[in-house]
Design a protein around this motif. Structure first.
Motif, mmCIF file in Angstrom:
data_model
loop_
_atom_site.group_PDB
_atom_site.id
_atom_site.type_symbol
_atom_site.label_atom_id
_atom_site.label_comp_id
_atom_site.label_asym_id
_atom_site.label_seq_id
_atom_site.Cartn_x
_atom_site.Cartn_y
_atom_site.Cartn_z
ATOM 1 N N ASP A 1 0.689 34.934 2.201
ATOM 2 C CA ASP A 1 0.730 36.353 1.838
ATOM 3 C C ASP A 1 0.482 37.209 3.073
ATOM 4 O O ASP A 1 0.172 36.703 4.157
ATOM 5 C CB ASP A 1 -0.291 36.669 0.737
ATOM 6 C CG ASP A 1 -1.724 36.334 1.129
ATOM 7 O OD1 ASP A 1 -2.019 36.223 2.334
ATOM 8 O OD2 ASP A 1 -2.571 36.190 0.220
ATOM 9 N N GLN A 2 0.640 38.530 2.908
ATOM 10 C CA GLN A 2 0.530 39.442 4.048
ATOM 11 C C GLN A 2 -0.863 39.434 4.672
ATOM 12 O O GLN A 2 -1.003 39.579 5.889
ATOM 13 C CB GLN A 2 0.912 40.857 3.628
ATOM 14 C CG GLN A 2 2.402 41.062 3.431
ATOM 15 C CD GLN A 2 3.188 40.802 4.708
ATOM 16 O OE1 GLN A 2 2.803 41.226 5.793
ATOM 17 N NE2 GLN A 2 4.296 40.077 4.574
ATOM 18 N N ARG A 3 -1.878 39.276 3.867
ATOM 19 C CA ARG A 3 -3.246 39.253 4.398
ATOM 20 C C ARG A 3 -3.447 38.042 5.313
ATOM 21 O O ARG A 3 -4.040 38.148 6.385
ATOM 22 C CB ARG A 3 -4.239 39.224 3.242
ATOM 23 C CG ARG A 3 -5.686 39.440 3.673
ATOM 24 C CD ARG A 3 -6.584 39.478 2.442
ATOM 25 N NE ARG A 3 -7.948 39.816 2.807
ATOM 26 C CZ ARG A 3 -8.391 41.043 2.990
ATOM 27 N NH1 ARG A 3 -7.557 42.056 2.858
ATOM 28 N NH2 ARG A 3 -9.640 41.274 3.310
ATOM 29 N N THR A 4 -2.929 36.900 4.879
ATOM 30 C CA THR A 4 -3.041 35.681 5.694
ATOM 31 C C THR A 4 -2.257 35.823 6.989
ATOM 32 O O THR A 4 -2.725 35.417 8.059
ATOM 33 C CB THR A 4 -2.519 34.473 4.895
ATOM 34 O OG1 THR A 4 -3.279 34.342 3.683
ATOM 35 C CG2 THR A 4 -2.632 33.197 5.706
ATOM 36 N N GLU B 1 8.558 43.191 4.768
ATOM 37 C CA GLU B 1 9.139 42.449 3.654
ATOM 38 C C GLU B 1 10.642 42.242 3.810
ATOM 39 O O GLU B 1 11.154 41.146 3.554
ATOM 40 C CB GLU B 1 8.836 43.180 2.340
ATOM 41 C CG GLU B 1 7.351 43.198 1.992
ATOM 42 C CD GLU B 1 7.087 43.927 0.689
ATOM 43 O OE1 GLU B 1 8.064 44.372 0.051
ATOM 44 O OE2 GLU B 1 5.912 44.039 0.305
ATOM 45 N N ASP C 1 4.892 30.344 2.539
ATOM 46 C CA ASP C 1 4.562 31.160 1.365
ATOM 47 C C ASP C 1 3.297 31.989 1.583
ATOM 48 O O ASP C 1 2.717 32.516 0.635
ATOM 49 C CB ASP C 1 4.411 30.283 0.125
ATOM 50 C CG ASP C 1 3.298 29.237 0.281
ATOM 51 O OD1 ASP C 1 2.767 29.106 1.410
ATOM 52 O OD2 ASP C 1 2.976 28.553 -0.719
#
Length: 381
Positions: A18-21, A60, A16
């Protein structure tokens, strides 16, 4: 063949994330295993694995397909956009990272100057219909983009620039080597400041002080109506990002218009061929042709006496003039006069009477028996 590892496991992130992580994890892993910095004999294979995982999880649609079907392509479906990550003259993420580790470089001697980002070039193929009406194409590609954390400065909060202690602000280091010809002196960009002449006391964790970082992104390209093959579209600022806030290069899109199965293009004119029955060509008629634009129907007047190969020109139904809205080239229709291959009895008799009236010599008329045999042959066929 070895089974591929889970992409989330490769990057060391939760499903789960996010894109930054995901981006942070990718940059951290890439710095560790890139062949330019790692002594690991398997560094190249490991970097390719990390790059493959990031290319899927950073998009995505690909990520959704991977989560649902176990494949970035999904159940036999495409990604919905044009992916150009491998056609920048061979520049993929591996080359992007090599440039990243190389940092900036000085242009010219003396005091070093901030390096402007390089232009990047791609080829975009569109259909003739897309070229006629204009379109928006979404492309995905890899580049060095402005760092999201430091906004291109290269420094963490409160960081300051100072003169590079290794090159003393020149941006170059000089080495002297002995050879059979004596001492040979050479100069190269400073590896400490990458030719910039300054270093940052607290560099940004994300970009390691460069102000830019490798990224995989998508942008929309506006293709104007009437565009022709070979024309270039320049997207300002979407090439390689500059070093520590220097201007970015441009993305240069070279457009190629694919060949069409029905139309041939010459400049702004369109050529097509239409079948015309023999009698219609002799007497004159009107035929309807499907145009290049959506739901476009063109009425073409075929004059009496039209011969095979004759061209009929219809103004205003060719390709739009690029840069001149509302104006179009010509539609040039070539007539393919069609002679019937088989005739019924009444049709043959009518043609024979026509031939006699024209003074033409025809083949001997068939007897009733010949016609019966022909009819039987037709049935057997």
């Amino acid at each position: 063949m070895a089974e591929k590892r889970d992409y989330y496991e490769v990057l060391g992130v939760e499903r789960d994330a996010d894109q930054r992580t995901i981006k942070r994890a990718f940059l951290k892993k890439a710095r560790e295993v890139h062949p330019d910095v790692s002594d690991d004999p398997d560094a190249e294979a490991k970097f390719k694995e990390v790059n493959e995982a990031y290319s899927v999880l950073s998009d995505e649609q690909k990520r959704a397909n991977y989560d649902r079907f176990g494949s970035a392509d999904g159940p036999g479906m495409g990604s919905g956009y044009v992916d150009f990550s491998d056609i920048f003259g061979g520049m993929g993420m591996d080359d992007i990272f090599s440039s990243f580790f190389g940092g900036g470089s000085s242009r010219g001697g003396g005091t070093a100057r901030r390096t402007h980002g390089r232009d990047m070039a791609i080829t975009l193929t569109v259909t003739l219909e897309e070229a006629a009406r204009g379109c928006t194409k979404t492309i995905s590609y890899d580049r060095l983009a402005t760092c999201e954390d430091c906004h291109g400065t290269g420094g963490a909060d409160g960081a300051k620039e100072k003169q590079c202690p290794r090159c003393h602000g020149t941006g170059f280091v000089t080495t002297v080597q002995r050879s059979i010809f004596g001492q040979v002196q050479s100069s190269s960009p400073c590896p400490e400041c990458h030719g910039d002449g300054t270093v940052i006391d607290r560099p940004c964790d994300m970009c390691d002080g460069q102000g830019r970082m490798p990224t995989h992104e998508k942008i929309d390209i506006e293709v104007p109506a009437g565009i022709a093959s070979g024309r270039q579209l320049r997207v300002r600022g979407y090439g390689e990002a500059g070093f520590r806030g220097a201007p970015s290069g441009d993305l240069i899109v070279s457009v190629q218009v694919a060949e069409h199965d029905r139309f041939q293009r010459s400049g702004d004119d369109l050529f097509c061929t239409v079948d015309v029955p023999m009698a219609s060509a002799a007497l004159g008629c009107t035929v309807e042709v499907t145009g290049i634009l959506d739901d476009e129907r063109v009425k073409v007047e075929i004059p009496a006496g039209t011969q095979f190969g004759d061209a009929i020109t219809v103004d205003g139904y060719g390709m739009p003039y690029s840069g001149a809205p509302g104006t179009r080239g010509r539609l040039i229709v070539r007539a393919a006069v069609r002679v019937p291959e088989k005739l019924t009895g009444p049709q043959r008799e009518a043609l024979e009477r026509f031939a006699e009236a024209m003074g033409e010599t025809t083949a001997p008329r068939k007897t009733v028996g010949d016609r019966i045999r022909d009819a039987i042959d037709d049935i057997l066929e």
